[in-house]
Enzyme design. Structure first.
Site, PDB file in Angstrom:
ATOM      1  CD1 TRP A 127      -8.790  28.886 -28.383  1.00  8.96           C
ATOM      2  CD2 TRP A 127      -9.219  30.657 -27.095  1.00  8.96           C
ATOM      3  NE1 TRP A 127      -9.681  29.684 -29.058  1.00  8.96           N
ATOM      4  CE2 TRP A 127      -9.963  30.776 -28.296  1.00  8.96           C
ATOM      5  CE3 TRP A 127      -9.326  31.658 -26.137  1.00  8.96           C
ATOM      6  CZ2 TRP A 127     -10.800  31.859 -28.555  1.00  8.96           C
ATOM      7  CZ3 TRP A 127     -10.153  32.752 -26.392  1.00  8.96           C
ATOM      8  CH2 TRP A 127     -10.882  32.833 -27.577  1.00  8.96           C
ATOM      9  CG  ASP A 128      -2.321  26.513 -26.177  1.00  7.91           C
ATOM     10  OD1 ASP A 128      -3.002  25.792 -25.442  1.00  7.91           O
ATOM     11  OD2 ASP A 128      -1.832  26.108 -27.253  1.00  7.91           O
TER      12      ASP A 128
END
Length: 406
Positions: A165-166
């Protein structure tokens, strides 16, 4: 700007201030720098929370920080002092673009900065849409992925190592800056953009049908180990202990897999027994365990070298499992124009990736990351036209720092 624009640097002439730490926003800023933007990362004196993050060299220098800040310039400022805040505000107003994941600071909020520059582009990455805090691993825990990762018989959650997700959020943030720049060029207007990390994860789970499956069918994705959902894919181990990932997405892939493993007749007999149609990917997935039992015997009775030769001569999708240490010695790194030799101060010389996009047949190469405060004096001089004496005063007062501040 003068001269012919460099197609490999489409953002040349764009200035961006980045106030950040960790993965998403540093990755966004580095991506924009690799596309030609001049990105100034502004950190507190002594460094932000990620300046010495692991992995580190034997001398304590962060390999991690150098990896995500390549090609940027570094300014170190006392952002707790009023004088330091005003100085950074001037840099942001000069650039017209702020990229940050540092929330709750009124002095660099959109409303405050837009009063200084009306066409400001302000991109804020946050943890959660409701204003709560969140990082990749906590966001991931709340949407379902750890409960479908790992062996089928496991009852406990498994976090994947990749901060997906980063990384996704960083690319979305870079895209947001580029689209906002285009909007500003067309209309003269700035934009206020918010990107909650949790929303990136939620959108991805929805786009990949994991949420929709639960909403429409009333079912939740099962844990299937190293199998590939909805397709035939499985890991196998050779007679000499080497593991391979094998995927058959199409009927041709599947036919080739059966042929090279000598199981064509056995697969046909299995289909008759199960009344299955193995030209259908869903049925190959449903009967994956039985198929793996047939194919697995061949893998277990052949060496890795024999398996590589057979798979290479087929249409089957495959790869040998490798460690990071093994992968970096492979031609996909050593002979890949994506990677170039980089002499990174404080870290050493190594092959570093540039932008993983070929523009006009060229990959923009990696550029070394700065040390904290390396560019403080130069940026204040170039961007704000401050004299040597003015900068010296700021250094003496502790408002800014230069060089490798400890």
């Amino acid at each position: 700007m003068t001269g012919t624009p460099d197609p490999a640097r489409p953002l040349a002439g764009v200035r961006i201030v980045e106030i950040s730490s960790f993965v998403a926003v540093p990755l966004a800023g580095m991506t924009l720098a690799q596309l030609g933007a001049e990105v100034i990362r502004v950190d507190p004196i002594g460094g932000a929370a990620d300046y010495r993050r692991w992995p580190v060299t034997t001398g304590g220098e962060s390999i991690y920080w150098a990896g995500l800040n390549k090609g940027k310039r570094s300014v170190a400022a006392d952002m707790r002092s009023q004088e330091g805040q005003k100085l950074v505000q001037r840099l942001i107003a000069d650039s017209g673009v702020l990229l940050t994941n540092v929330a709750g600071r009124e002095w660099h909020s959109y409303d405050t900065l837009a009063a200084l520059r009306a066409d400001l582009i302000h991109v804020q990455v946050s943890g959660r849409a409701d204003g709560g805090t969140g990082v990749d691993y906590t966001v991931n825990a709340g949407i379902g992925f750890p409960l479908v990762t790992g062996p089928a018989e496991l009852a406990t959650p498994v976090n994947h190592v990749l901060p997906a997700w980063d990384v996704s959020c960083g690319i979305y943030a870079a895209l947001a800056v580029v689209t906002a720049l285009r909007h500003r060029d067309a209309t003269g207007q700035g934009q206020r953009i918010a990107i909650p990390l949790e929303n990136v994860a939620l959108a991805t789970a929805g786009n990949l049908s994991l949420f929709t499956e639960a909403m429409v069918n009333g079912t939740s994705r099962e844990r299937i180990g190293n199998s590939v959902y909805g397709q035939y894919g499985q890991d196998f181990t050779s007679s000499d202990g080497v593991s391979f990932m094998v995927v058959a997405l199409t009927p041709r892939h599947f036919r080739d897999l059966a042929e090279l493993t000598g199981t064509t007749k056995s697969v046909a007999a299995l289909a008759d027994t199960l009344r299955a149609d193995f030209t259908d990917e869903g049925q190959r997935y449903q009967h994956r365990d039985a198929l793996t039992g047939l194919f697995g015997e061949w893998f277990a009775s052949h060496t890795a070298e024999e398996i590589v030769a057979a798979l290479s001569a087929s249409s089957v999708l495959w790869e040998r499992y490798r460690s990071f240490a093994e992968a970096v010695t492979d031609d996909k790194v050593t002979a890949n124009p994506l990677f170039t030799a980089l002499d990174q101060p404080r870290i050493g010389e190594y092959l570093a990736p540039g932008l993983p996009i070929s523009i006009g047949g060229t990959y923009p190469p990696a550029v070394a990351a700065p040390a904290l405060g390396d560019d403080t004096t130069a940026v204040l001089n170039e961007w704000l036209a401050m004299s040597v004496d003015e900068v010296s005063h700021l250094i003496e007062s502790g408002t800014v720092a230069t060089g490798h501040a400890k």
